[in-house]
Design an enzyme around this catalytic site. Sequence first.
Site, PDB file in Angstrom:
ATOM      1  N   TRP A 101       0.819  -1.214   0.000  1.00 47.26           N
ATOM      2  CA  TRP A 101       0.000   0.000   0.000  1.00 47.26           C
ATOM      3  C   TRP A 101       0.855   1.267   0.000  1.00 47.26           C
ATOM      4  CZ3 TRP A 101      -0.625  -4.168   3.192  1.00 47.26           C
ATOM      5  CH2 TRP A 101       0.004  -4.141   4.417  1.00 47.26           C
ATOM      6  N   GLU A 110      -5.860   0.371   5.309  1.00 44.74           N
ATOM      7  CA  GLU A 110      -6.163   0.792   6.685  1.00 44.74           C
ATOM      8  C   GLU A 110      -7.303  -0.038   7.271  1.00 44.74           C
ATOM      9  OE1 GLU A 110      -4.664   2.642   8.802  1.00 44.74           O
ATOM     10  OE2 GLU A 110      -3.105   3.262   7.428  1.00 44.74           O
ATOM     11  N   THR A 123      -5.658  -6.550  12.694  1.00 48.95           N
ATOM     12  CA  THR A 123      -5.097  -7.664  11.939  1.00 48.95           C
ATOM     13  C   THR A 123      -3.633  -7.372  11.613  1.00 48.95           C
ATOM     14  OG1 THR A 123      -7.285  -7.858  10.937  1.00 48.95           O
ATOM     15  CG2 THR A 123      -5.554  -9.186   9.962  1.00 48.95           C
ATOM     16  N   TYR A 138      -9.655   7.914  13.335  1.00 51.03           N
ATOM     17  CA  TYR A 138      -8.315   7.410  13.024  1.00 51.03           C
ATOM     18  C   TYR A 138      -8.168   7.108  11.527  1.00 51.03           C
ATOM     19  CZ  TYR A 138      -4.433   4.419  12.221  1.00 51.03           C
ATOM     20  OH  TYR A 138      -3.295   3.908  11.677  1.00 51.03           O
ATOM     21  N   ASP A 157      -3.146   5.720  17.009  1.00 47.37           N
ATOM     22  CA  ASP A 157      -3.642   4.358  17.261  1.00 47.37           C
ATOM     23  C   ASP A 157      -2.772   3.780  18.378  1.00 47.37           C
ATOM     24  OD1 ASP A 157      -1.229   3.876  16.032  1.00 47.37           O
ATOM     25  OD2 ASP A 157      -2.000   2.490  14.539  1.00 47.37           O
TER      26      ASP A 157
END
Length: 363
Positions: A30, A43, A49, A126, A144
């Site tokens: 990404w 995202e 994950t 976020y 985060d």
Amino acid sequence: MKTYLAGRALPQFQKRLLTWFRAHQRDLPWRSSRDPYRIWVAEIMLQQTRIAAVMPYYDRFLERFPTVDSLAAAPQQEVLKLWSGLGYYSRARNLHSAAKQIVAEHAGKFPRTLEAALELPGIGVYTAAAVLSIAYDVPLAVLDGNVARVLARLHAMRGDLRVPRTWRALTETAERLLARRAASDWNQALMELGEVICTPKSPRCLVCPVVQSCRAFAEGISGEIPAPRKKRAPVAMTIAAVILLDSKDRTLLVRDPGAHDEVLFSRMWQFPAIQVSREAKPELEKYFGETFALKKLTLEELPSARHGVTFRNITLLPFVARVAELPAVPRSRILALKRLGSVPVSSATKKLAAAVVGASSKA
Ligand code: SF4
């Protein structure tokens, strides 16, 4: 804390971190473009994950849906199928709805303002800040768990970081430290530092690019921050499922469980199942009699499987039952068991199906 990393110390700190990131950033899929769609999908997949788990899903997803328009035009079942195994399926449903909204209301372009991004399903502060800053360099700070840990260590903030007062202080700190003219690199640099150097356990302070600015390192307390969070006590539960098979090895899948915690099968296609309180067989017989008008089922018990979903420790009890005719019920579908992979199912359903396949290969 407000005066720490201020004045001339702040640009020096920013420069060190940005220089390190630009030289050492990992080559992640990404990061190959600034396309907001690709960044947004990453995202969402990365929520709860790990990167290694996301990688194959990300590549497959982008190959099938290379643009917002292609995702918006796809049937939801196909989107869920490509998400199958990644978990937290509401993320996929929201991503799909948001893609439709972007096509309908924003001419297929991810919006450029925080207000508009927050109108999209599944996008919180976020994610909006991450996509807007990384794709468009909008000067929005992200916070985060990773970034919070880095900031807390830099400032030697002790205690549970998720306490609202502490989280607010961290939010203010993230905004104050933000390199406003390089928001994309800055946010990614903080995330990267948290993922590869300032890791939860055993931070690698001796190779950290900002060790000179770190209060936790200076005080020798890096490993004590953040304080461990109190874990929710695990809940044990038993779910019994029945794989009905007709003479052509076709089975019945349902969508509306009604008889167990819906988190387990993520509201995807599943075998009929119930949460068992005492004894599986009589409870299943009662359920199948009342719900599917199936009486006198001969239930063959297969080896159980373990399954964990957040705080739930689940024992899956698979049963197989041969029937002359599969019942016709609303919100259900009938398909050959061997074609289970062609519809979106959760990993719990895959484990149940594997029990049947394992049993028949031994027979
Ligand atoms: Fe984290 Fe250590 Fe770097 Fe401080 S010096 S930011 S604790 S890795």
